[in-house]
Design a protein around this motif. Structure first.
Motif, PDB file in Angstrom:
ATOM      1  N   LEU A   1       6.858 -12.201   3.828  1.00 50.99           N
ATOM      2  CA  LEU A   1       7.159 -11.490   5.074  1.00 50.99           C
ATOM      3  C   LEU A   1       7.708 -12.416   6.150  1.00 50.99           C
ATOM      4  CD1 LEU A   1       4.024  -9.178   5.068  1.00 50.99           C
ATOM      5  CD2 LEU A   1       6.380  -8.564   4.484  1.00 50.99           C
ATOM      6  N   GLY A   2       8.121 -13.612   5.742  1.00 54.94           N
ATOM      7  CA  GLY A   2       8.767 -14.531   6.671  1.00 54.94           C
ATOM      8  C   GLY A   2       7.815 -15.263   7.584  1.00 54.94           C
ATOM      9  N   GLU A   3       6.527 -15.317   7.237  1.00 58.85           N
ATOM     10  CA  GLU A   3       5.536 -16.012   8.045  1.00 58.85           C
ATOM     11  C   GLU A   3       5.213 -17.373   7.433  1.00 58.85           C
ATOM     12  OE1 GLU A   3       2.113 -13.512   8.341  1.00 58.85           O
ATOM     13  OE2 GLU A   3       3.287 -11.723   8.838  1.00 58.85           O
ATOM     14  N   GLN A   4       4.568 -18.212   8.226  1.00 62.57           N
ATOM     15  CA  GLN A   4       4.152 -19.519   7.746  1.00 62.57           C
ATOM     16  C   GLN A   4       2.772 -19.390   7.107  1.00 62.57           C
ATOM     17  OE1 GLN A   4       6.016 -22.265   7.850  1.00 62.57           O
ATOM     18  NE2 GLN A   4       4.479 -23.534   6.829  1.00 62.57           N
ATOM     19  N   PRO A   5       2.621 -19.774   5.845  1.00 64.61           N
ATOM     20  CA  PRO A   5       1.296 -19.684   5.222  1.00 64.61           C
ATOM     21  C   PRO A   5       0.308 -20.648   5.873  1.00 64.61           C
ATOM     22  CG  PRO A   5       2.851 -20.741   3.744  1.00 64.61           C
ATOM     23  CD  PRO A   5       3.648 -20.257   4.909  1.00 64.61           C
TER      24      PRO A   5
ATOM     25  N   LEU B   1      -7.287 -26.592  -2.190  1.00 68.02           N
ATOM     26  CA  LEU B   1      -6.914 -25.202  -2.429  1.00 68.02           C
ATOM     27  C   LEU B   1      -8.086 -24.423  -3.034  1.00 68.02           C
ATOM     28  CD1 LEU B   1      -4.149 -23.600  -2.147  1.00 68.02           C
ATOM     29  CD2 LEU B   1      -4.020 -23.786  -4.631  1.00 68.02           C
ATOM     30  N   LEU B   2      -8.765 -25.033  -4.008  1.00 69.09           N
ATOM     31  CA  LEU B   2      -9.912 -24.385  -4.641  1.00 69.09           C
ATOM     32  C   LEU B   2     -11.017 -24.100  -3.635  1.00 69.09           C
ATOM     33  CD1 LEU B   2     -10.139 -26.618  -7.850  1.00 69.09           C
ATOM     34  CD2 LEU B   2      -9.413 -24.232  -7.807  1.00 69.09           C
ATOM     35  N   LEU B   3     -11.311 -25.078  -2.788  1.00 66.32           N
ATOM     36  CA  LEU B   3     -12.393 -24.916  -1.813  1.00 66.32           C
ATOM     37  C   LEU B   3     -12.063 -23.853  -0.774  1.00 66.32           C
ATOM     38  CD1 LEU B   3     -13.354 -28.661  -1.223  1.00 66.32           C
ATOM     39  CD2 LEU B   3     -14.657 -26.953  -2.502  1.00 66.32           C
TER      40      LEU B   3
ATOM     41  N   ALA C   1      -7.280 -16.399  -6.370  1.00 64.18           N
ATOM     42  CA  ALA C   1      -6.603 -15.162  -5.972  1.00 64.18           C
ATOM     43  C   ALA C   1      -6.549 -14.961  -4.455  1.00 64.18           C
ATOM     44  CB  ALA C   1      -7.249 -13.964  -6.653  1.00 64.18           C
ATOM     45  N   PRO C   2      -7.624 -15.154  -3.705  1.00 62.53           N
ATOM     46  CA  PRO C   2      -7.533 -14.888  -2.255  1.00 62.53           C
ATOM     47  C   PRO C   2      -6.545 -15.788  -1.532  1.00 62.53           C
ATOM     48  CG  PRO C   2      -9.828 -14.940  -2.940  1.00 62.53           C
ATOM     49  CD  PRO C   2      -9.014 -15.442  -4.101  1.00 62.53           C
ATOM     50  N   ILE C   3      -6.592 -17.099  -1.789  1.00 64.62           N
ATOM     51  CA  ILE C   3      -5.692 -17.999  -1.075  1.00 64.62           C
ATOM     52  C   ILE C   3      -4.248 -17.778  -1.503  1.00 64.62           C
ATOM     53  CG2 ILE C   3      -5.868 -19.955  -2.684  1.00 64.62           C
ATOM     54  CD1 ILE C   3      -5.860 -20.192   1.140  1.00 64.62           C
ATOM     55  N   THR C   4      -4.028 -17.505  -2.791  1.00 63.72           N
ATOM     56  CA  THR C   4      -2.669 -17.234  -3.263  1.00 63.72           C
ATOM     57  C   THR C   4      -2.134 -15.952  -2.645  1.00 63.72           C
ATOM     58  OG1 THR C   4      -3.164 -18.325  -5.370  1.00 63.72           O
ATOM     59  CG2 THR C   4      -1.213 -16.927  -5.297  1.00 63.72           C
ATOM     60  N   GLY C   5      -2.947 -14.899  -2.647  1.00 60.94           N
ATOM     61  CA  GLY C   5      -2.503 -13.633  -2.079  1.00 60.94           C
ATOM     62  C   GLY C   5      -2.153 -13.744  -0.614  1.00 60.94           C
ATOM     63  N   ASP C   6      -2.984 -14.446   0.140  1.00 59.17           N
ATOM     64  CA  ASP C   6      -2.738 -14.594   1.570  1.00 59.17           C
ATOM     65  C   ASP C   6      -1.493 -15.422   1.836  1.00 59.17           C
ATOM     66  OD1 ASP C   6      -3.809 -14.339   4.414  1.00 59.17           O
ATOM     67  OD2 ASP C   6      -3.682 -16.516   4.218  1.00 59.17           O
ATOM     68  N   ALA C   7      -1.356 -16.561   1.138  1.00 55.46           N
ATOM     69  CA  ALA C   7      -0.233 -17.459   1.400  1.00 55.46           C
ATOM     70  C   ALA C   7       1.096 -16.865   0.944  1.00 55.46           C
ATOM     71  CB  ALA C   7      -0.475 -18.796   0.696  1.00 55.46           C
TER      72      ALA C   7
ATOM     73  N   VAL D   1      -1.967 -10.381  -3.868  1.00 54.96           N
ATOM     74  CA  VAL D   1      -0.735 -10.434  -3.082  1.00 54.96           C
ATOM     75  C   VAL D   1      -0.442  -9.060  -2.477  1.00 54.96           C
ATOM     76  CG1 VAL D   1       1.756 -10.790  -3.168  1.00 54.96           C
ATOM     77  CG2 VAL D   1       0.239 -12.359  -4.399  1.00 54.96           C
ATOM     78  N   ALA D   2      -0.548  -8.015  -3.288  1.00 56.33           N
ATOM     79  CA  ALA D   2      -0.281  -6.660  -2.799  1.00 56.33           C
ATOM     80  C   ALA D   2      -1.243  -6.284  -1.675  1.00 56.33           C
ATOM     81  CB  ALA D   2      -0.384  -5.659  -3.944  1.00 56.33           C
ATOM     82  N   TYR D   3      -2.518  -6.595  -1.854  1.00 56.47           N
ATOM     83  CA  TYR D   3      -3.526  -6.266  -0.839  1.00 56.47           C
ATOM     84  C   TYR D   3      -3.247  -6.990   0.475  1.00 56.47           C
ATOM     85  CZ  TYR D   3      -7.989  -6.600   1.646  1.00 56.47           C
ATOM     86  OH  TYR D   3      -8.965  -6.584   2.606  1.00 56.47           O
ATOM     87  N   HIS D   4      -3.001  -8.299   0.391  1.00 57.83           N
ATOM     88  CA  HIS D   4      -2.789  -9.055   1.628  1.00 57.83           C
ATOM     89  C   HIS D   4      -1.478  -8.676   2.317  1.00 57.83           C
ATOM     90  CE1 HIS D   4      -6.050 -11.629   0.027  1.00 57.83           C
ATOM     91  NE2 HIS D   4      -6.259 -11.890   1.288  1.00 57.83           N
ATOM     92  N   ALA D   5      -0.449  -8.369   1.531  1.00 55.00           N
ATOM     93  CA  ALA D   5       0.811  -7.927   2.146  1.00 55.00           C
ATOM     94  C   ALA D   5       0.644  -6.560   2.806  1.00 55.00           C
ATOM     95  CB  ALA D   5       1.917  -7.882   1.094  1.00 55.00           C
ATOM     96  N   ALA D   6      -0.040  -5.645   2.130  1.00 54.13           N
ATOM     97  CA  ALA D   6      -0.259  -4.317   2.703  1.00 54.13           C
ATOM     98  C   ALA D   6      -1.116  -4.393   3.956  1.00 54.13           C
ATOM     99  CB  ALA D   6      -0.906  -3.405   1.663  1.00 54.13           C
ATOM    100  N   ARG D   7      -2.097  -5.275   3.960  1.00 58.29           N
ATOM    101  CA  ARG D   7      -2.925  -5.472   5.161  1.00 58.29           C
ATOM    102  C   ARG D   7      -2.091  -5.937   6.341  1.00 58.29           C
ATOM    103  NH1 ARG D   7      -7.751  -9.286   5.162  1.00 58.29           N
ATOM    104  NH2 ARG D   7      -7.987  -8.392   7.230  1.00 58.29           N
ATOM    105  N   ARG D   8      -1.011  -6.663   6.054  1.00 61.27           N
ATOM    106  CA  ARG D   8      -0.131  -7.131   7.118  1.00 61.27           C
ATOM    107  C   ARG D   8       0.822  -6.026   7.588  1.00 61.27           C
ATOM    108  NH1 ARG D   8      -1.156 -12.280   4.608  1.00 61.27           N
ATOM    109  NH2 ARG D   8      -0.946 -13.974   6.147  1.00 61.27           N
ATOM    110  N   GLY D   9       0.701  -4.846   7.004  1.00 57.40           N
ATOM    111  CA  GLY D   9       1.552  -3.728   7.411  1.00 57.40           C
ATOM    112  C   GLY D   9       2.829  -3.586   6.620  1.00 57.40           C
ATOM    113  N   ALA D  10       2.993  -4.346   5.554  1.00 61.73           N
ATOM    114  CA  ALA D  10       4.222  -4.284   4.759  1.00 61.73           C
ATOM    115  C   ALA D  10       4.240  -3.055   3.858  1.00 61.73           C
ATOM    116  CB  ALA D  10       4.353  -5.543   3.909  1.00 61.73           C
TER     117      ALA D  10
END
Length: 373
Positions: free
Chosen positions: A353-357, A65-67, A341-347, A19-28
Motif C-alpha cells: 500500500l506504499g507505506e514504510q514497513p 524478526l523472529l522475536l 506470519a504476523p510480522i510478514t503480514g504487517d510488513a 497479509v490479507a488480514y493486515h491489508a484489509a485492516r488498513r482499509g485496502a
C-alpha cells in the motif's frame, strides 16, 4: 485497466491470510486467491510452535524478526477472537531444548551463553530440575535449555481465524480459485488471471509456499524455493503429560489444549509427496517414546505430512521482486511460517500500500540470490 483491488494475495496459507488480514485492516480492497482451501498446505500441517529462541542460531537480523513476530502473536489471538469469535488456542508455556548426550548439552550451553548476552530469557536446568518442571519426561535427560517466553498455537485454527478476520474486514477470500498467471503491463504487474476472471490490482503478493516459483518463472524471476517434507504424528491423551514444548535432536513434542500431543517432524528435502511413510512414522514414534515414555501407552491418532518452502539459507523471501514493479514476494519461510506470519503480514501489506514497513526487510530480499546457481 482500472484496478478492481488494491492488493491481490496469491496463496491462502498462514502467511497469505496474514497479509490479507493486515491489508484489509488498513482499509485496502483485498482479494485472496487459494487453489484449494485456506490452510490446506504446510500451514495446516504445522505443529504451531512459536519457538523464536529455540529456532535462532545467534543474534542477528533473523533473530530480531523472529522475536518481533513472537511479540505480535501475544496480541494477535485476542484481536482475532474479538473479530471472529474463533479461539486460536495459544499456549505460552515455553520450550525445553533437552539434552540426551554430552555433545548436545555442550551445544545448548553455547546457545544459553549467547542468548543471555543478548538479554533474552533463558536458563539451564539440570536433569532433576527438568523432571521437577516436567515429571513425565525421561530419566535419561541430563539437562535442558529452558526458554520460558516461547509458546505455541493451533495452526489450522489460526489460519481460519486470519481468513475470517480478513473477510470481516471486507476482503474477498476465494477458495478453489488458483491463479493461472500474472497480468503484465509494460514494466509493471497489473493483476492476476484465474480460469474464470482477470483481477486488476495495485499490487500482487505471491505467498504460494513451495508453488511460488511457478508464477515467478513465467516472468523470468528465479525464486529459489524447494520443498522440504515434514512428517508429523498425533497421540491422544486425556490430559497432556507435559505443558512445555519439548525438543531434542530427533523430534519435538507439542502438547495441545484438546489433549493431543503432536510429534514432529522429519526433514526430507526434494520430495513433493506429502504422504507419511512407515519409516518416518516409526522414527518419530521411537524418538517420542524415548523422550516421554508415557506416550507408548496412548492411542495413535494419526499421521500426516506437509511441504515446507525451504530456501538455500533457511531464511524467508520477503519484499519486492524488483523488475517488474508491483510484485511482492512473501514465501520461503521454511519451518517458521506460523511464527513469522504476523510480522510478514504487517510488513508486506504496508509495502503493498506504499507505506514504510516497521521492520527492515532488506536481509530477506528475494533478490539476494541473484547471480547464484
Amino acid at each position: 485497466m482500472n484496478p478492481s483491488a488494491d492488493v491481490v494475495v496469491v496463496g491462502g496459507g498462514v502467511v497469505g491470510c496474514s497479509v490479507a488480514y493486515h491489508a484489509a485492516r488498513r482499509g485496502a480492497r483485498v482479494v485472496l486467491l487459494e487453489a484449494e482451501t485456506v490452510g490446506s498446505g504446510a500451514s495446516g500441517a504445522a505443529a504451531g510452535m512459536l519457538a523464536a529462541q529455540a529456532e535462532a542460531r545467534g543474534p542477528d537480523s533473523f533473530l530480531d524478526l523472529l522475536l518481533e513476530s513472537r511479540k505480535m502473536h501475544r496480541k494477535l489471538g485476542a484481536e482475532l477472537y474479538e473479530v471472529t469469535g474463533l479461539d486460536a488456542e495459544y499456549v505460552w508455556e515455553g520450550t525445553l531444548r533437552v539434552a540426551l548426550s554430552e555433545a548436545h548439552a555442550e551445544d545448548l550451553s553455547e546457545a544459553l551463553r549467547w542468548q543471555r548476552e543478548a538479554g533474552l530469557s533463558a536458563r539451564w536446568l539440570d536433569g532433576a530440575e527438568v523432571r521437577e518442571l516436567e515429571p513425565a519426561l525421561s530419566a535419561g535427560i541430563s539437562g535442558a535449555l529452558y526458554l520460558p517466553e516461547d509458546g505455541q498455537v493451533n495452526s489450522p485454527r489460526l489460519v481460519r481465524a486470519l481468513a475470517l478476520a480478513a473477510a470481516r474486514n471486507r476482503a474477498e477470500v476465494s477458495e478453489g480459485e488458483p491463479a493461472s498467471g500474472l497480468i503484465r503491463q509494460r514494466n509493471r504487474i497489473a493483476g492476476v488471471r484465474t480460469a474464470r476472471r482477470k483481477i486488476a490490482a495495485g499490487s500482487v503478493v505471491v505467498c504460494g509456499g513451495v508453488a511460488s516459483g511457478t508464477l515467478a518463472r513465467h516472468l523470468g524471476i528465479r525464486l529459489p524455493v524447494a520443498p522440504v517434507k515434514g512428517q508429523i504424528l498425533s497421540v491422544e491423551t486425556t490430559t497432556p503429560p507435559i505443558t512445555s514444548n519439548v525438543w531434542d535432536e530427533e523430534c519435538y513434542l507439542v502438547p495441545k489444549r484438546d489433549g493431543r500431543v503432536i510429534v514432529g517432524a522429519t526433514e526430507e528435502p526434494g520430495t513433493h509427496d506429502r504422504r507419511p511413510t512407515l519409516g518416518g512414522v516409526a522414527g518419530l514414534a521411537g524418538a517420542a517414546i524415548g523422550l516421554l515414555p508415557h506416550l507408548a501407552r496412548r492411542p495413535f491418532a494419526g499421521a500426516w505430512g506437509g511441504l515446507r518452502p525451504g530456501t538455500p539459507d533457511g531464511r524467508p523471501l520477503i519484499g519486492p521482486a524488483g523488475d517488474p514493479e508491483g510484485l511482492l514476494i512473501a514465501t520461503g519461510h521454511y519451518r517458521n511460517g506460523v511464527l513469522l506470519a504476523p510480522i510478514t503480514g504487517d510488513a508486506v501489506s504496508a509495502l503493498a500500500l506504499g507505506e514504510q514497513p516497521a521492520v527492515d526487510l532488506s536481509p530477506f530480499s528475494p533478490l539476494r540470490f541473484e547471480g547464484q546457481r
